[in-house]
Design a protein around this motif. Structure first.
Motif, PDB file in Angstrom:
ATOM      1  N   THR A   1       0.837  -1.200   0.000  1.00 35.52           N
ATOM      2  CA  THR A   1       0.000   0.000   0.000  1.00 35.52           C
ATOM      3  C   THR A   1       0.871   1.250   0.000  1.00 35.52           C
ATOM      4  O   THR A   1       1.883   1.326   0.695  1.00 35.52           O
TER       5      THR A   1
ATOM      6  N   ASP B   1       6.122   2.798  -0.094  1.00 36.19           N
ATOM      7  CA  ASP B   1       5.108   1.762   0.064  1.00 36.19           C
ATOM      8  C   ASP B   1       5.406   0.945   1.310  1.00 36.19           C
ATOM      9  O   ASP B   1       6.562   0.831   1.731  1.00 36.19           O
TER      10      ASP B   1
ATOM     11  N   GLY C   1      -4.339   4.945   0.224  1.00 38.12           N
ATOM     12  CA  GLY C   1      -3.089   4.663   0.921  1.00 38.12           C
ATOM     13  C   GLY C   1      -3.069   5.323   2.281  1.00 38.12           C
ATOM     14  O   GLY C   1      -4.043   5.947   2.705  1.00 38.12           O
TER      15      GLY C   1
END
Length: 124
Positions: A12, A24, A70
């Protein structure tokens, strides 16, 4: 509160307070004694995994933003650049405790109210 399996959390995107994609989630470190999440391993920098740095970001500082798809952390780009960085082996060595302690100290995890309120946290 939305629940997500760990397999959907890994990979994510993570954004800073300015809305810039910073990296990420590469992994999540669990504290097997307290049954809690110690930190998220955020990878940023580098190209195709070469030269990438990994940061232990306290889990409490991550806020999922559905519009972005996110997580957002309440830290500036400068704060993140100056944060402790590790190799994957350093993050997982000694059950991640050294990385957790350094990360919690740097991000001032004692300031949990500010983290929960999603304020930008000034660092010394």
């Amino acid at each position: 509160m939305a629940k997500r399996p760990a397999s959907r959390v890994i990979g994510t995107s993570v954004y800073n307070t300015e809305g810039t994609h910073i990296g990420d989630i590469e992994d999540v470190m669990l504290d097997k004694l307290s049954n809690g999440i110690m930190f998220a391993v955020i990878g940023f920098g580098g190209f195709l995994g070469i030269g990438e740095k990994y940061h232990a970001i306290p889990w409490a500082s991550l806020d999922y933003d559905e519009d972005k798809g996110g997580y957002v952390v309440p830290f500036t780009k400068e704060q993140l650049k100056a944060a402790p960085a590790y190799s994957i082996n350093e993050l997982t060595g000694a059950d991640g405790e050294a990385a957790r302690d350094a990360s919690y100290s740097y991000y001032d995890v004692k300031n949990a109210a500010a983290i929960r309120n999603k304020l930008t946290i000034p660092l010394n």
